[in-house]
Write a protein that holds these residues in place. Structure first.
Motif, short mmCIF file in Angstrom:
data_model
loop_
_atom_site.label_atom_id
_atom_site.label_comp_id
_atom_site.label_asym_id
_atom_site.label_seq_id
_atom_site.Cartn_x
_atom_site.Cartn_y
_atom_site.Cartn_z
N SER A 198 2.60 1.72 -3.27
CA SER A 198 1.75 2.12 -4.38
C SER A 198 1.35 3.60 -4.26
CB SER A 198 0.57 1.15 -4.49
OG SER A 198 -0.63 1.80 -4.42
N MET B 150 0.84 -1.20 0.00
CA MET B 150 0.00 0.00 0.00
C MET B 150 0.88 1.25 0.00
SD MET B 150 -2.78 1.23 2.86
CE MET B 150 -3.93 -0.06 2.49
N MET C 38 -8.26 2.76 -17.50
CA MET C 38 -7.71 3.51 -16.34
C MET C 38 -6.23 3.17 -16.18
SD MET C 38 -9.25 4.13 -12.61
CE MET C 38 -9.54 2.67 -11.65
N ALA C 39 -5.43 4.19 -15.93
CA ALA C 39 -3.99 3.98 -15.75
C ALA C 39 -3.75 2.98 -14.63
CB ALA C 39 -3.31 5.32 -15.43
N LYS C 40 -2.77 2.08 -14.84
CA LYS C 40 -2.52 1.01 -13.87
C LYS C 40 -2.12 1.57 -12.50
CE LYS C 40 0.25 -3.00 -13.90
NZ LYS C 40 1.55 -2.37 -13.64
N LEU C 41 -1.28 2.59 -12.51
CA LEU C 41 -0.83 3.18 -11.25
C LEU C 41 -2.01 3.76 -10.47
CD1 LEU C 41 2.35 5.00 -12.59
CD2 LEU C 41 2.36 3.23 -10.84
N LEU C 42 -2.95 4.37 -11.19
CA LEU C 42 -4.14 4.94 -10.55
C LEU C 42 -5.03 3.81 -10.01
CD1 LEU C 42 -6.10 7.30 -9.92
CD2 LEU C 42 -6.98 7.06 -12.24
N LEU D 228 -4.78 10.99 -16.84
CA LEU D 228 -3.71 10.30 -16.13
C LEU D 228 -3.29 9.10 -16.94
CD1 LEU D 228 -4.74 10.29 -12.37
CD2 LEU D 228 -3.05 11.70 -13.51
N GLU E 162 -5.85 0.05 -3.38
CA GLU E 162 -5.19 0.01 -2.06
C GLU E 162 -5.99 0.84 -1.05
OE1 GLU E 162 -2.90 -1.84 -0.91
OE2 GLU E 162 -2.09 -2.68 -2.74
N PHE E 163 -6.40 2.04 -1.44
CA PHE E 163 -7.18 2.88 -0.53
C PHE E 163 -8.52 2.20 -0.19
CE2 PHE E 163 -4.86 6.98 -1.79
CZ PHE E 163 -4.28 7.13 -0.54
N ILE F 190 3.26 8.59 -12.07
CA ILE F 190 2.12 8.80 -12.96
C ILE F 190 2.43 9.93 -13.95
CG2 ILE F 190 0.84 10.51 -11.58
CD1 ILE F 190 -0.95 7.51 -13.02
N ARG G 222 -11.08 9.98 -4.80
CA ARG G 222 -10.87 11.35 -4.33
C ARG G 222 -9.53 11.47 -3.60
NH1 ARG G 222 -15.23 12.26 -0.98
NH2 ARG G 222 -13.91 12.50 0.84
N LEU G 223 -9.21 10.46 -2.81
CA LEU G 223 -7.94 10.49 -2.08
C LEU G 223 -6.77 10.44 -3.06
CD1 LEU G 223 -8.65 8.07 0.95
CD2 LEU G 223 -8.89 10.55 0.82
N ALA G 224 -6.90 9.59 -4.09
CA ALA G 224 -5.82 9.48 -5.10
C ALA G 224 -5.60 10.83 -5.78
CB ALA G 224 -6.16 8.41 -6.12
N MET G 225 -6.72 11.50 -6.12
CA MET G 225 -6.61 12.80 -6.78
C MET G 225 -5.95 13.82 -5.86
SD MET G 225 -7.53 12.47 -9.77
CE MET G 225 -7.84 10.82 -10.38
N GLU H 78 -4.17 0.89 -9.12
CA GLU H 78 -3.53 0.28 -7.95
C GLU H 78 -3.75 1.08 -6.68
OE1 GLU H 78 0.25 -1.81 -10.12
OE2 GLU H 78 0.67 -0.33 -8.56
N VAL H 79 -3.51 2.40 -6.78
CA VAL H 79 -3.62 3.21 -5.57
C VAL H 79 -5.08 3.29 -5.11
CG1 VAL H 79 -3.84 5.57 -6.48
CG2 VAL H 79 -2.52 5.18 -4.43
N LEU I 25 -13.51 8.45 -16.40
CA LEU I 25 -13.90 7.13 -15.90
C LEU I 25 -15.41 6.98 -15.87
CD1 LEU I 25 -11.26 6.95 -13.02
CD2 LEU I 25 -11.17 5.81 -15.24
N LEU J 122 -3.67 13.15 -3.68
CA LEU J 122 -2.22 12.87 -3.66
C LEU J 122 -1.51 13.66 -4.74
CD1 LEU J 122 -1.98 8.98 -3.19
CD2 LEU J 122 -1.74 10.75 -1.44
N LEU J 123 -2.18 13.82 -5.90
CA LEU J 123 -1.56 14.54 -7.02
C LEU J 123 -1.39 16.02 -6.71
CD1 LEU J 123 -3.38 12.94 -10.06
CD2 LEU J 123 -1.11 12.43 -9.18
N LYS K 68 -11.72 11.88 -13.20
CA LYS K 68 -12.87 11.10 -12.74
C LYS K 68 -13.99 11.06 -13.77
CE LYS K 68 -13.06 13.14 -8.54
NZ LYS K 68 -13.58 13.51 -7.19
N PHE L 91 2.59 6.08 -7.19
CA PHE L 91 1.55 6.80 -7.92
C PHE L 91 1.94 8.26 -8.09
CE2 PHE L 91 -2.45 9.32 -7.62
CZ PHE L 91 -2.95 9.01 -8.87
N ARG L 92 2.38 8.85 -6.97
CA ARG L 92 2.70 10.28 -7.02
C ARG L 92 3.92 10.58 -7.89
NH1 ARG L 92 3.16 14.45 -8.11
NH2 ARG L 92 3.02 16.43 -7.03
N GLU M 222 -3.86 5.17 -22.39
CA GLU M 222 -4.43 3.98 -23.05
C GLU M 222 -5.45 4.34 -24.11
OE1 GLU M 222 -6.19 2.27 -19.61
OE2 GLU M 222 -4.83 0.56 -19.58
N ASP N 99 -0.01 5.86 -17.46
CA ASP N 99 1.22 5.21 -17.00
C ASP N 99 2.42 5.65 -17.83
OD1 ASP N 99 0.04 3.67 -14.94
OD2 ASP N 99 -0.73 2.28 -16.44
#
Lengths: 198, 198
Positions: A44, A41, B1-5, A61, B11-12, A52, B25-28, B7-8, A90, B30-31, A87, A48-49, A68, A63
């Motif tokens: 990752s 965790m 969706m990007a693999k790194l995104l 976003l 995990e969250f 990406i 929202r948490l992933a966003m 994954e994170v 997605l 982080l950026l 978002k 990610f930070r 893609e 990789d």
């Protein structure tokens, strides 16, 4: 309080919507997880930070250098759907109803928050138009004041591009919504843009 | 969706109370954070899981072998307050009204969840009693069925220890609570154990 606990609680508290109490619950949950899983965790989050990318075509976003969707040869390259944030890509992808490309603005114009057109990826969008491949741009921004302002701004800028058809996603009453709770502007718009039942 | 995104976000989503939407929202978020700050967050999550200790006296979370409270010479070593979890230690500490030591059971007896006395740090508590320094044990467990069962079990075990006074934190109507919404058992208990106004 143990320093390590204090640290992890304050780190979790930095995240939006996570207060001290929730942060504490998350920390306690980490102790019940396998060491290996917590390590994954943490890794990752850090990766990610740092690793990406933002797609150099559409600002989604990614990789790698190109996302893609932009790299997918089966997508319709003549249509670009302009959205506010990642978002939204997605959300639209989840419908499996759209096969074109996207353009992520990275926000909306908001004088209150000091966000002007130059803070958004507008030039990148205009560069894409200049390449001549795009035939239609669909604006899919929020119906907030900021979203509408941004749509208006983009409409004006995109009208300069010849040969590009501009459209906006349909506004109206959402499925499952009750008329009783819809605002007047939405109802008025929905009546004005009524669709013929064939 | 990007693999790194992806994954994170997944995990969250493993954390309690965090669904897919919140994880996104948490992933966003982080950026929007500094790279350095995200690295610190990740590091502190990983370190917490691998480096935290459980105090060998009281089972509280600790940076070293023995927790700050047990190691503090100014604390009253003759009184031990038995609590369910680490959070409860912090709740009591925040009142600044208690100067004794603690004992963290690590849960309560719950046959439904398959948690028996042997899953809790009961033996460690009895070992402490055997050292003869402790004069009073305060039970501060939840008033749930499981909490009461555990209190009952501990009372029986601790009664075998001679010279140890047993007590339980006061039960009654909390400050700010309305009688109207209190259950009958609590009201009955509060009336039965009424306190004389001097």
């Amino acid at each position: 309080m143990a320093k390590l606990l204090d640290e992890v609680v304050s780190e979790f508290s930095r995240l939006p919507g996570i207060g001290h109490r929730t942060a504490m619950r998350l920390a306690m949950h980490l102790l019940r997880m396998e060491v290996q899983d917590v390590a994954l965790m943490a890794q990752s989050i850090a990766r990610f930070r740092t690793e990406i990318h933002y797609c150099r075509c559409c600002n989604n976003l990614s990789d790698g250098e190109v996302c893609e969707i932009c790299a997918d040869p089966s997508r319709d390259r003549t249509t670009v759907c302009v959205v506010e944030q990642v978002k939204d890509v997605l959300s639209i992808e989840n419908t499996h109803q759209y096969n074109g490309l996207y353009h992520v603005l990275g926000g909306v114009i908001s004088p209150m928050q000091g966000i002007g057109p130059s803070d958004l990826k507008v030039d990148l969008l205009l560069d894409r138009m200049a390449q001549g491949e795009v035939k239609e741009v669909i604006l899919a921004l929020s119906t907030t004041v900021e979203g509408e302002t941004t749509s208006f701004y983009l409409t004006r800028r995109l009208q300069e591009c010849s040969g590009v058809r501009l459209s906006s996603i349909a506004r109206g009453i959402g499925f499952g919504d009750e008329l009783e709770y819809a605002d007047e502007l939405t109802i008025a718009h929905a009546i004005h843009n009524r669709q013929r039942i064939e």
